[in-house]
Design a protein around this motif. Structure first.
Motif, PDB file in Angstrom:
ATOM      1  N   MET A  43      -0.032  -3.217  -6.668  1.00  0.00           N
ATOM      2  CA  MET A  43       0.668  -3.788  -5.516  1.00  0.00           C
ATOM      3  C   MET A  43       0.362  -2.977  -4.259  1.00  0.00           C
ATOM      4  O   MET A  43       0.170  -3.537  -3.169  1.00  0.00           O
ATOM      5  N   MET A  44       0.299  -1.641  -4.401  1.00  0.00           N
ATOM      6  CA  MET A  44      -0.131  -0.787  -3.294  1.00  0.00           C
ATOM      7  C   MET A  44      -1.514  -1.188  -2.805  1.00  0.00           C
ATOM      8  O   MET A  44      -1.748  -1.386  -1.608  1.00  0.00           O
ATOM      9  N   MET A  45      -2.429  -1.286  -3.760  1.00  0.00           N
ATOM     10  CA  MET A  45      -3.820  -1.589  -3.439  1.00  0.00           C
ATOM     11  C   MET A  45      -3.958  -2.964  -2.786  1.00  0.00           C
ATOM     12  O   MET A  45      -4.613  -3.114  -1.750  1.00  0.00           O
ATOM     13  N   PHE A  46      -3.321  -3.972  -3.355  1.00  0.00           N
ATOM     14  CA  PHE A  46      -3.489  -5.331  -2.854  1.00  0.00           C
ATOM     15  C   PHE A  46      -2.861  -5.476  -1.466  1.00  0.00           C
ATOM     16  O   PHE A  46      -3.434  -6.125  -0.579  1.00  0.00           O
ATOM     17  N   GLY A  47      -1.699  -4.857  -1.262  1.00  0.00           N
ATOM     18  CA  GLY A  47      -1.083  -4.896   0.058  1.00  0.00           C
ATOM     19  C   GLY A  47      -1.945  -4.229   1.114  1.00  0.00           C
ATOM     20  O   GLY A  47      -2.005  -4.674   2.266  1.00  0.00           O
ATOM     21  N   THR A  48      -2.629  -3.153   0.722  1.00  0.00           N
ATOM     22  CA  THR A  48      -3.532  -2.468   1.651  1.00  0.00           C
ATOM     23  C   THR A  48      -4.714  -3.359   2.012  1.00  0.00           C
ATOM     24  O   THR A  48      -5.148  -3.406   3.172  1.00  0.00           O
ATOM     25  N   TYR A  49      -5.252  -4.061   1.025  1.00  0.00           N
ATOM     26  CA  TYR A  49      -6.335  -5.008   1.308  1.00  0.00           C
ATOM     27  C   TYR A  49      -5.855  -6.140   2.220  1.00  0.00           C
ATOM     28  O   TYR A  49      -6.617  -6.625   3.073  1.00  0.00           O
ATOM     29  N   LEU A  50      -4.623  -6.594   2.038  1.00  0.00           N
ATOM     30  CA  LEU A  50      -4.096  -7.630   2.920  1.00  0.00           C
ATOM     31  C   LEU A  50      -4.055  -7.126   4.363  1.00  0.00           C
ATOM     32  O   LEU A  50      -4.381  -7.861   5.299  1.00  0.00           O
ATOM     33  N   PHE A  51      -3.641  -5.870   4.535  1.00  0.00           N
ATOM     34  CA  PHE A  51      -3.651  -5.270   5.873  1.00  0.00           C
ATOM     35  C   PHE A  51      -5.068  -5.249   6.441  1.00  0.00           C
ATOM     36  O   PHE A  51      -5.292  -5.594   7.607  1.00  0.00           O
ATOM     37  N   TYR A  52      -6.020  -4.828   5.624  1.00  0.00           N
ATOM     38  CA  TYR A  52      -7.423  -4.804   6.050  1.00  0.00           C
ATOM     39  C   TYR A  52      -7.893  -6.213   6.428  1.00  0.00           C
ATOM     40  O   TYR A  52      -8.572  -6.397   7.450  1.00  0.00           O
ATOM     41  N   MET A  53      -7.515  -7.202   5.636  1.00  0.00           N
ATOM     42  CA  MET A  53      -7.948  -8.575   5.883  1.00  0.00           C
ATOM     43  C   MET A  53      -7.383  -9.094   7.203  1.00  0.00           C
ATOM     44  O   MET A  53      -8.121  -9.638   8.045  1.00  0.00           O
ATOM     45  N   VAL A  67       2.457  -6.085  10.067  1.00  0.00           N
ATOM     46  CA  VAL A  67       3.623  -6.951   9.847  1.00  0.00           C
ATOM     47  C   VAL A  67       3.283  -8.068   8.857  1.00  0.00           C
ATOM     48  O   VAL A  67       4.044  -8.357   7.928  1.00  0.00           O
ATOM     49  N   ALA A  68       2.128  -8.708   9.053  1.00  0.00           N
ATOM     50  CA  ALA A  68       1.716  -9.797   8.177  1.00  0.00           C
ATOM     51  C   ALA A  68       1.518  -9.316   6.743  1.00  0.00           C
ATOM     52  O   ALA A  68       1.922  -9.985   5.781  1.00  0.00           O
ATOM     53  N   ALA A  69       0.897  -8.139   6.579  1.00  0.00           N
ATOM     54  CA  ALA A  69       0.662  -7.602   5.240  1.00  0.00           C
ATOM     55  C   ALA A  69       1.971  -7.283   4.533  1.00  0.00           C
ATOM     56  O   ALA A  69       2.133  -7.549   3.336  1.00  0.00           O
ATOM     57  N   ILE A  70       2.928  -6.725   5.266  1.00  0.00           N
ATOM     58  CA  ILE A  70       4.225  -6.385   4.674  1.00  0.00           C
ATOM     59  C   ILE A  70       4.957  -7.654   4.243  1.00  0.00           C
ATOM     60  O   ILE A  70       5.508  -7.725   3.137  1.00  0.00           O
ATOM     61  N   ILE A  71       4.952  -8.673   5.108  1.00  0.00           N
ATOM     62  CA  ILE A  71       5.636  -9.926   4.765  1.00  0.00           C
ATOM     63  C   ILE A  71       4.976 -10.586   3.553  1.00  0.00           C
ATOM     64  O   ILE A  71       5.665 -11.011   2.607  1.00  0.00           O
ATOM     65  N   CYS A  72       3.658 -10.667   3.567  1.00  0.00           N
ATOM     66  CA  CYS A  72       2.945 -11.304   2.457  1.00  0.00           C
ATOM     67  C   CYS A  72       3.132 -10.531   1.154  1.00  0.00           C
ATOM     68  O   CYS A  72       3.272 -11.131   0.081  1.00  0.00           O
ATOM     69  N   SER A  73       3.155  -9.217   1.231  1.00  0.00           N
ATOM     70  CA  SER A  73       3.344  -8.400   0.031  1.00  0.00           C
ATOM     71  C   SER A  73       4.735  -8.603  -0.547  1.00  0.00           C
ATOM     72  O   SER A  73       4.907  -8.683  -1.774  1.00  0.00           O
ATOM     73  N   ALA A  74       5.744  -8.686   0.330  1.00  0.00           N
ATOM     74  CA  ALA A  74       7.105  -8.930  -0.148  1.00  0.00           C
ATOM     75  C   ALA A  74       7.206 -10.299  -0.820  1.00  0.00           C
ATOM     76  O   ALA A  74       7.804 -10.441  -1.895  1.00  0.00           O
ATOM     77  N   LEU A  75       6.603 -11.312  -0.188  1.00  0.00           N
ATOM     78  CA  LEU A  75       6.634 -12.662  -0.766  1.00  0.00           C
ATOM     79  C   LEU A  75       5.879 -12.720  -2.088  1.00  0.00           C
ATOM     80  O   LEU A  75       6.317 -13.375  -3.046  1.00  0.00           O
ATOM     81  N   LEU A  76       4.736 -12.024  -2.164  1.00  0.00           N
ATOM     82  CA  LEU A  76       3.968 -11.993  -3.402  1.00  0.00           C
ATOM     83  C   LEU A  76       4.770 -11.332  -4.517  1.00  0.00           C
ATOM     84  O   LEU A  76       4.814 -11.836  -5.647  1.00  0.00           O
ATOM     85  N   ALA A  77       5.409 -10.216  -4.218  1.00  0.00           N
ATOM     86  CA  ALA A  77       6.196  -9.514  -5.227  1.00  0.00           C
ATOM     87  C   ALA A  77       7.352 -10.383  -5.715  1.00  0.00           C
ATOM     88  O   ALA A  77       7.629 -10.448  -6.923  1.00  0.00           O
ATOM     89  N   MET A  78       8.010 -11.071  -4.795  1.00  0.00           N
ATOM     90  CA  MET A  78       9.123 -11.937  -5.199  1.00  0.00           C
ATOM     91  C   MET A  78       8.622 -13.122  -6.016  1.00  0.00           C
ATOM     92  O   MET A  78       9.285 -13.564  -6.962  1.00  0.00           O
ATOM     93  N   ALA A  79       7.451 -13.644  -5.666  1.00  0.00           N
ATOM     94  CA  ALA A  79       6.877 -14.753  -6.444  1.00  0.00           C
ATOM     95  C   ALA A  79       6.536 -14.305  -7.858  1.00  0.00           C
ATOM     96  O   ALA A  79       6.761 -15.052  -8.831  1.00  0.00           O
ATOM     97  N   LEU A 196      11.611  -5.567  -1.858  1.00  0.00           N
ATOM     98  CA  LEU A 196      11.622  -4.210  -1.318  1.00  0.00           C
ATOM     99  C   LEU A 196      10.520  -3.368  -1.949  1.00  0.00           C
ATOM    100  O   LEU A 196       9.858  -2.570  -1.267  1.00  0.00           O
ATOM    101  N   ALA A 197      10.323  -3.552  -3.255  1.00  0.00           N
ATOM    102  CA  ALA A 197       9.260  -2.805  -3.942  1.00  0.00           C
ATOM    103  C   ALA A 197       7.892  -3.150  -3.372  1.00  0.00           C
ATOM    104  O   ALA A 197       7.037  -2.274  -3.190  1.00  0.00           O
TER     105      ALA A 197
END
Length: 291
Positions: A43-53, A67-79, A196-197
């Motif tokens: 999850m750390m790694m994928f969120g970092t790639y989202l930021f890069y993207m 901001v976009a990476a944090i929001i997408c990572s939270a939504l992905l984790a909840m999904a 949150l995670a």
């Protein structure tokens, strides 16, 4: 010699900050849901790639990308919690562990397919200029990473301790059945804890990636994070902060004086000794199971 030891110590403590947010990510999920999330590193790694993207590939800038990476990572984790883990509630713990291991493999595989194996350099959001404390030099990125982690960890712990949502998470951690009988929607608590995670893991990954770059193997740092969590006790939010800083200090000092070969296993040896003496960890609580 003393100034050298102090320099290694401060660098080690600053390096340990990398572990703190990821360890908090692990603990918040475990406390709320009793799930060992072995996908924390990925999850750390994928969120970092989202930021890069968002930042580099979509070109929206690092602030909006963050901001976009944090929001997408939270939504992905909840999904992931809603789709893959919630249907398995009540199943043996080993089943949930295997699911999180499967999630980690999927996320790493997706990162390989989308971004490839090469190192991707992130926008330098942390200043490089070193900080001098007398004769002691601390690399700028480590120092600012430590400061940012300290602020985020303090805000998270205040939220966890004083907010209504934090109270709901703590009540669910103590007893899910009693919490639900008191009107707490524990399924919403599960979603919130995973969200949150995802946020904590992503910020941890971005800070790590800003120092070393990002590859699909960035998630391997979770092995060290797991050692930190076990050292602190898997139910202690404050304990993992102390344990993370201690682990960073220990790794750096051991590596500086004894070499990298010792650095790779000494922290795990310390964890093993602590677990033999105090199985719940340094700050963990003893849980009593009633039958």
């Amino acid at each position: 010699m003393l100034s050298q030891f102090l320099e290694f110590s401060l660098i080690g403590i600053a390096s340990g900050a990398i572990y703190v947010l990821a360890a908090l990510s692990f603990v918040i999920v475990y406390k709320a849901t009793n799930v060992f999330n072995f996908a924390t590193g990925q999850m750390m790694m994928f969120g970092t790639y989202l930021f890069y993207m968002f930042d580099k590939q979509f070109g929206i800038g690092w602030v909006a990308g963050l901001v976009a990476a944090i929001i997408c990572s939270a939504l992905l984790a909840m999904a992931l919690e809603r789709v893959l883990l919630r249907p398995l509630l009540g199943r043996p713990a080993v089943v949930l562990v295997m699911v999180t291991l499967g999630i980690s493999s999927i996320l790493e595989g997706l990162a390989q397919l989308i971004w490839g194996p090469d190192v991707r350099q992130l926008t330098e959001i942390l200043p490089r200029k070193p900080i001098f404390l007398g004769d002691i030099l601390i690399p700028g990125k480590l120092a600012w990473g430590f400061i940012i982690v300290g602020i985020i960890a303090a805000l998270f712990m205040a939220y966890y301790r004083y907010s209504r949502a934090g109270t709901a998470i703590r009540a669910t951690a103590v007893d899910q059945i009693t919490a639900e009988s008191l009107g707490i929607n524990i399924r919403s608590v599960f979603l919130l804890s995973w969200g949150l995670a995802g946020v904590l893991a992503t910020v941890s990954g971005i800070i790590t990636g800003s120092v070393n770059g990002v590859t699909p193997q960035l998630g391997d740092v979770a092995l060290n994070v797991l050692a930190v969590v076990m050292l602190a006790g898997m139910t202690s939010v404050g304990g993992v902060v102390i344990a993370g800083l201690f682990a960073g200090w220990l790794e750096t000092v051991v590596g500086a004086y004894l070499g990298a070969s010792w650095q790779s296993f000494i922290p795990y040896l310390v964890v093993l000794i602590v677990m033999l003496i105090k199985p719940t960890g340094l700050f963990g609580e003893r849980r009593i199971e009633r039958i």
